[in-house]
Design a protein around this motif. Structure first.
Motif, mmCIF file in Angstrom:
data_model
loop_
_atom_site.group_PDB
_atom_site.id
_atom_site.type_symbol
_atom_site.label_atom_id
_atom_site.label_comp_id
_atom_site.label_asym_id
_atom_site.label_seq_id
_atom_site.Cartn_x
_atom_site.Cartn_y
_atom_site.Cartn_z
ATOM 1 N N ALA A 125 0.746 -1.122 0.056
ATOM 2 C CA ALA A 125 -0.107 -0.022 -0.007
ATOM 3 C C ALA A 125 0.738 1.400 -0.051
ATOM 4 O O ALA A 125 0.380 2.272 -0.838
ATOM 5 C CB ALA A 125 -0.813 0.034 1.216
ATOM 6 N N MET A 126 1.994 1.223 0.794
ATOM 7 C CA MET A 126 2.851 2.405 0.708
ATOM 8 C C MET A 126 3.460 2.542 -0.729
ATOM 9 O O MET A 126 3.598 3.931 -1.077
ATOM 10 C CB MET A 126 4.037 2.325 1.805
ATOM 11 N N VAL A 127 3.761 1.363 -1.252
ATOM 12 C CA VAL A 127 4.436 1.517 -2.695
ATOM 13 C C VAL A 127 3.469 2.017 -3.386
ATOM 14 O O VAL A 127 3.753 3.122 -4.326
ATOM 15 C CB VAL A 127 5.160 0.226 -3.144
ATOM 16 N N LEU A 128 2.282 1.753 -3.597
ATOM 17 C CA LEU A 128 1.095 2.069 -4.487
ATOM 18 C C LEU A 128 0.954 3.620 -3.998
ATOM 19 O O LEU A 128 0.443 4.390 -5.203
ATOM 20 C CB LEU A 128 -0.183 1.304 -4.335
ATOM 21 N N SER A 129 0.932 4.121 -2.772
ATOM 22 C CA SER A 129 0.657 5.284 -2.503
ATOM 23 C C SER A 129 1.732 6.224 -2.881
ATOM 24 O O SER A 129 1.252 7.293 -3.733
ATOM 25 C CB SER A 129 0.437 5.486 -0.876
ATOM 26 N N ASP A 130 2.940 5.777 -2.921
ATOM 27 C CA ASP A 130 3.889 6.646 -3.593
ATOM 28 C C ASP A 130 3.905 6.703 -5.037
ATOM 29 O O ASP A 130 4.124 7.910 -5.573
ATOM 30 C CB ASP A 130 5.447 5.875 -2.988
ATOM 31 N N LEU A 131 3.647 5.551 -5.648
ATOM 32 C CA LEU A 131 3.416 5.613 -7.026
ATOM 33 C C LEU A 131 2.397 6.338 -7.530
ATOM 34 O O LEU A 131 2.592 7.325 -8.375
ATOM 35 C CB LEU A 131 3.132 4.123 -7.350
ATOM 36 N N LEU A 132 1.290 6.389 -6.782
ATOM 37 C CA LEU A 132 -0.163 7.377 -7.120
ATOM 38 C C LEU A 132 0.528 8.860 -7.031
ATOM 39 O O LEU A 132 0.142 9.671 -7.723
ATOM 40 C CB LEU A 132 -1.062 7.098 -6.159
ATOM 41 N N ALA A 133 1.259 9.118 -5.923
ATOM 42 C CA ALA A 133 1.771 10.481 -5.755
ATOM 43 C C ALA A 133 2.845 10.944 -7.036
ATOM 44 O O ALA A 133 2.617 12.047 -7.334
ATOM 45 C CB ALA A 133 2.697 10.696 -4.395
ATOM 46 N N ARG A 134 3.578 9.982 -7.067
ATOM 47 C CA ARG A 134 4.530 10.462 -8.288
ATOM 48 C C ARG A 134 3.787 10.657 -9.692
ATOM 49 O O ARG A 134 4.053 11.507 -10.624
ATOM 50 C CB ARG A 134 5.580 9.502 -8.428
ATOM 51 N N ALA A 135 2.946 9.523 -9.919
ATOM 52 C CA ALA A 135 1.976 9.650 -11.164
ATOM 53 C C ALA A 135 1.200 10.925 -11.249
ATOM 54 O O ALA A 135 1.276 11.684 -12.160
ATOM 55 C CB ALA A 135 1.314 8.561 -11.321
ATOM 56 N N ASP A 136 0.579 11.238 -10.092
ATOM 57 C CA ASP A 136 -0.240 12.395 -10.050
ATOM 58 C C ASP A 136 0.797 13.803 -10.275
ATOM 59 O O ASP A 136 0.150 14.509 -10.967
ATOM 60 C CB ASP A 136 -1.034 12.598 -8.577
ATOM 61 N N ALA A 137 1.862 13.576 -9.736
ATOM 62 C CA ALA A 137 2.765 15.053 -9.835
ATOM 63 C C ALA A 137 3.134 15.124 -11.347
ATOM 64 O O ALA A 137 2.928 16.240 -11.769
ATOM 65 C CB ALA A 137 3.950 14.824 -9.030
ATOM 66 N N ARG A 138 3.468 14.081 -11.955
ATOM 67 C CA ARG A 138 3.951 14.119 -13.323
ATOM 68 C C ARG A 138 2.695 14.399 -14.126
ATOM 69 O O ARG A 138 3.000 15.073 -15.118
ATOM 70 C CB ARG A 138 4.659 12.798 -13.794
ATOM 71 N N ALA A 139 1.562 13.845 -13.664
ATOM 72 C CA ALA A 139 0.141 14.341 -14.844
ATOM 73 C C ALA A 139 0.018 15.845 -14.438
ATOM 74 O O ALA A 139 -0.326 16.237 -15.667
ATOM 75 C CB ALA A 139 -0.746 13.293 -14.281
ATOM 76 N N GLY A 140 0.200 16.232 -13.175
ATOM 77 C CA GLY A 140 -0.012 17.567 -13.073
ATOM 78 C C GLY A 140 1.065 18.458 -13.930
ATOM 79 O O GLY A 140 0.557 19.777 -14.825
ATOM 80 N N GLU A 141 2.288 18.048 -14.166
ATOM 81 C CA GLU A 141 3.267 18.840 -14.727
ATOM 82 C C GLU A 141 2.916 18.948 -16.086
ATOM 83 O O GLU A 141 2.893 19.796 -17.011
ATOM 84 C CB GLU A 141 4.706 18.321 -14.571
ATOM 85 N N LEU A 142 2.528 17.711 -16.774
ATOM 86 C CA LEU A 142 2.248 17.473 -18.110
ATOM 87 C C LEU A 142 1.110 18.262 -18.743
ATOM 88 O O LEU A 142 0.946 18.943 -19.518
ATOM 89 C CB LEU A 142 2.130 15.989 -18.459
ATOM 90 N N ALA A 143 0.097 18.204 -17.835
ATOM 91 C CA ALA A 143 -1.311 19.302 -18.020
ATOM 92 C C ALA A 143 -0.908 20.711 -17.871
ATOM 93 O O ALA A 143 -1.289 21.374 -18.801
ATOM 94 C CB ALA A 143 -2.069 18.974 -16.906
ATOM 95 N N LYS A 144 0.084 21.310 -16.971
ATOM 96 C CA LYS A 144 0.464 22.421 -17.154
ATOM 97 C C LYS A 144 1.305 22.752 -18.221
ATOM 98 O O LYS A 144 1.001 23.789 -18.907
ATOM 99 C CB LYS A 144 1.351 22.682 -15.909
ATOM 100 N N ALA A 145 2.236 21.770 -18.676
ATOM 101 C CA ALA A 145 2.954 21.984 -20.046
ATOM 102 C C ALA A 145 1.957 22.040 -20.999
ATOM 103 O O ALA A 145 2.245 22.974 -22.039
ATOM 104 C CB ALA A 145 3.856 21.156 -19.879
ATOM 105 N N TYR A 146 1.073 21.242 -21.198
ATOM 106 C CA TYR A 146 0.099 21.234 -22.339
ATOM 107 C C TYR A 146 -0.847 22.577 -22.287
ATOM 108 O O TYR A 146 -0.923 23.038 -23.498
ATOM 109 C CB TYR A 146 -0.847 20.004 -22.222
ATOM 110 N N ASP A 147 -1.333 22.888 -21.144
ATOM 111 C CA ASP A 147 -1.982 24.035 -21.033
ATOM 112 C C ASP A 147 -1.134 25.345 -21.801
ATOM 113 O O ASP A 147 -1.757 26.181 -22.284
ATOM 114 C CB ASP A 147 -2.428 24.489 -19.714
#
Length: 165
Positions: A125-147
């Protein structure tokens, strides 16, 4: 001899009158040519002034349209940044909840097999939580760059369209 002087005088008077008519014709012709040239020059100057005025108006129209495109792009960037900040806040709450869930997954008890499974589940669960956090952060960066890229492209297009009549 008297008649010859009279004839010569008349001939001279006739030639002088022809010369006067000729000179008068030339002066009238020059005056007409000057009037035509003045009219032409006046028309040319008027066309030049109107052309300059139209060019200035077109330049002002283009500058105003480009300024509007710049202002619209700035407004869209502001809206995009506000949306990204909101998404970051929601993402942070999701990360916090995932971390809390991962921390509570362990099964307290006396059975060592159940405790071992609980510890494994906690690590997963900790690994999945960390993976979710990193994926969400990267998705946010990509969304900002796309915008930003989309807004810049639209602003460029609007600016180009402002230059073409």
């Amino acid at each position: 001899m008297n008649s010859w002087i009279i004839r010569s005088g008349l001939l001279l008077a006739l030639l002088a009158s022809y010369w006067g008519v000729y000179q008068h014709g030339r002066s009238v012709e020059r005056a007409d040519a000057a009037a035509v040239a003045a009219t032409r020059d006046s028309g040319d100057r008027l066309a030049e002034v109107l052309g300059e005025r139209n060019a200035r108006a077109e330049e002002q129209r283009r500058a105003q349209a480009q300024e509007e495109a710049r202002a619209n792009a700035h407004e869209e960037r502001t809206i995009s940044d506000a949306g990204a900040a909101g998404a970051d806040a929601v993402g942070q709450r999701l990360h916090d909840e995932a971390g809390k869930l991962a921390a509570t997954v362990s099964c307290p008890g006396t059975d060592t097999a159940a405790v071992a499974r609980g510890q494994a589940a906690t690590r997963a669960a900790m690994v999945l939580s960390d993976l979710l956090a990193r994926a969400d952060a990267r998705a946010g960066e990509l969304a900002k760059a796309y915008d930003r890229a989309r807004i810049a492209g639209l602003a460029c297009e609007a600016s180009y369209n402002a230059l073409t009549p």
